[in-house]
Design a protein around this motif. Sequence first.
Motif, mmCIF file in Angstrom:
data_model
loop_
_atom_site.group_PDB
_atom_site.id
_atom_site.type_symbol
_atom_site.label_atom_id
_atom_site.label_comp_id
_atom_site.label_asym_id
_atom_site.label_seq_id
_atom_site.Cartn_x
_atom_site.Cartn_y
_atom_site.Cartn_z
ATOM 1 N N GLY A 94 20.578 -9.392 27.988
ATOM 2 C CA GLY A 94 20.591 -8.168 28.795
ATOM 3 C C GLY A 94 20.227 -6.918 28.015
ATOM 4 N N ILE A 95 19.619 -7.069 26.842
ATOM 5 C CA ILE A 95 19.253 -5.894 26.034
ATOM 6 C C ILE A 95 17.741 -5.742 26.047
ATOM 7 N N GLU A 96 17.303 -4.550 26.406
ATOM 8 C CA GLU A 96 15.859 -4.309 26.531
ATOM 9 C C GLU A 96 15.227 -4.121 25.139
ATOM 10 N N VAL A 97 14.395 -5.072 24.736
ATOM 11 C CA VAL A 97 13.612 -4.946 23.496
ATOM 12 C C VAL A 97 12.262 -5.619 23.755
ATOM 13 N N ALA A 98 11.173 -4.913 23.489
ATOM 14 C CA ALA A 98 9.832 -5.481 23.719
ATOM 15 C C ALA A 98 9.378 -6.253 22.482
ATOM 16 N N ASP A 99 8.489 -7.219 22.681
ATOM 17 C CA ASP A 99 7.997 -8.024 21.551
ATOM 18 C C ASP A 99 7.437 -7.137 20.436
ATOM 19 N N ASP A 100 6.687 -6.082 20.841
ATOM 20 C CA ASP A 100 6.032 -5.277 19.796
ATOM 21 C C ASP A 100 6.976 -4.271 19.143
ATOM 22 N N GLU A 101 8.247 -4.335 19.492
ATOM 23 C CA GLU A 101 9.252 -3.515 18.784
ATOM 24 C C GLU A 101 9.909 -4.305 17.646
ATOM 25 N N ILE A 102 9.524 -5.580 17.519
ATOM 26 C CA ILE A 102 10.048 -6.452 16.455
ATOM 27 C C ILE A 102 9.065 -6.447 15.292
ATOM 28 N N PHE A 103 9.561 -6.201 14.089
ATOM 29 C CA PHE A 103 8.713 -6.228 12.877
ATOM 30 C C PHE A 103 9.289 -7.268 11.923
ATOM 31 N N VAL A 104 8.582 -8.392 11.797
ATOM 32 C CA VAL A 104 9.081 -9.514 10.980
ATOM 33 C C VAL A 104 8.834 -9.206 9.503
ATOM 34 N N SER A 105 9.778 -9.610 8.666
ATOM 35 C CA SER A 105 9.702 -9.276 7.236
ATOM 36 C C SER A 105 10.265 -10.415 6.399
ATOM 37 N N ASP A 106 10.352 -10.153 5.098
ATOM 38 C CA ASP A 106 10.935 -11.170 4.206
ATOM 39 C C ASP A 106 12.429 -10.940 3.967
ATOM 40 N N GLY A 107 13.091 -10.210 4.837
ATOM 41 C CA GLY A 107 14.552 -10.149 4.766
ATOM 42 C C GLY A 107 15.126 -8.746 4.839
ATOM 43 N N SER A 108 16.422 -8.697 5.087
ATOM 44 C CA SER A 108 17.092 -7.404 5.313
ATOM 45 C C SER A 108 17.285 -6.581 4.048
ATOM 46 N N LYS A 109 17.376 -7.253 2.890
ATOM 47 C CA LYS A 109 17.512 -6.464 1.664
ATOM 48 C C LYS A 109 16.263 -5.598 1.499
ATOM 49 N N CYS A 110 15.087 -6.228 1.678
ATOM 50 C CA CYS A 110 13.833 -5.502 1.524
ATOM 51 C C CYS A 110 13.702 -4.437 2.617
ATOM 52 N N ASP A 111 13.974 -4.803 3.857
ATOM 53 C CA ASP A 111 13.837 -3.839 4.952
ATOM 54 C C ASP A 111 14.763 -2.648 4.766
ATOM 55 N N SER A 112 16.034 -2.934 4.437
ATOM 56 C CA SER A 112 16.976 -1.816 4.346
ATOM 57 C C SER A 112 16.708 -0.990 3.094
ATOM 58 N N GLY A 113 16.036 -1.579 2.119
ATOM 59 C CA GLY A 113 15.633 -0.812 0.942
ATOM 60 C C GLY A 113 14.348 -0.027 1.172
#
Length: 411
Positions: A94-113
């Motif tokens: 029930g949460i609105e999120v579009a496919d193109d709002e997702i950005f795939v990466s090599d993990g949360s440590k890298c993303d949050s850094g």
Amino acid sequence: MARINDNYLKLAAGYLFPEISRRVGAFQATNPDAQLIRLGIGDVVLPLPPTVVEAMHKAVDEMGTEAGFRGYGPENGYPFLREAIAETEYRSRGIEVADDEIFVSDGSKCDSGNIQEIFAADARIAVPDPVYPVYVDTNVMAGRSGAADASGAYEGIVYLEANEDNGFVPSPPKEAVDIVYLCFPNNPTGAVATLNGLSEWVEYAKRTGAILLFDAAYEAYITEDGIPHSIYEVPGAREVAIEFRSFSKSAGFTGTRCGYIVVPAELEGLSADGSKVPIQRLWNRRHATKFNGVSYPVQAGAAAALTEQGRAEVRERVDYYMANAEIIRSGLGGLGLTCFGGVNAPYVWAKTPAGLGSWDFFDRLLTDAHVVGTPGAGFGACGEGYFRLSAFGKRDQVEEAVERIRTRLPL
Ligand code: MLT
């Protein structure tokens, strides 16, 4: 001679987990027979789910054929994975999120850094204390702080005290800041926020113009009903928040590497001339320039983890670790230690006995019980007097660790 980035010299100590490894290595060198049990860094120990392994094998086989070979993939992730994430993790709940709002990466440590790069060099940052050190260290490296004081707190960073009184869930500060890092279920305390608690943060962000960076890497570990799994469960959060998720701790991808962030289309920041700029556009630009995507076999494995069978196998692993958490929590509790977390998170956050300092207790745990934990002070000044044990261990090792603490440490 080339000038260095002097901000690196402000970093108070080595990165926490390598620093722990260094100390453990030194102990092991002089005590080669000690059988160490490692409940320090939160690294999974169970093998990848069979459904994931099968999908990865199949993807590798495809890559070995003329028809199935793939070169550079889309930087933001293959459409099949972005769609599977948006559908399974959000829309089906029930949460609105579009496919193109997702950005795939090599993990949360890298993303949050990495995320801090798209914000102003003088952006004011707020973090909970204690905190996952990556949020702080990467902003120090980028020059958003002054020097550290004796407790390791950096001038210019706003620390939000998380303590027993507020259930380790800090409220918004009085002052306005630009960026707030939040992590729920929390690393290191294991605390979770309620919907009301998160709503307060969303209201704060709307009122002050702040952006919330919501790290939900441990979302799969929520066991109690009524706890929000995503910041986007709060109405209006799409306008103020970025969410970080990971396959590391759920599907066992710490070595395989795959995570993602959600950047909603509505989220905007201000440019120097006062005009509003979509944050998604900046992240897309950054990702396309600096990242060449996660490998196809890994993305195929991540998508398999989101299938019905994959989810069941992930659940088995999460349940296993959560049973470990209960063993640690009740074991330490039975020894008279005050424990937090371990119910909706794979970390148990305990008070050190007899007012011992965090690093002193870390040393005693290591030298007397041959158990590796993580000193609370490594997560910030407010972590002093606490230590963290990770539930990511094999069952017999976790049981043995608790037994050794009981028999070898006079508490
Ligand atoms: C931790 O132990 O806090 C985590 O494993 C660190 C990480 O995920 O980078």
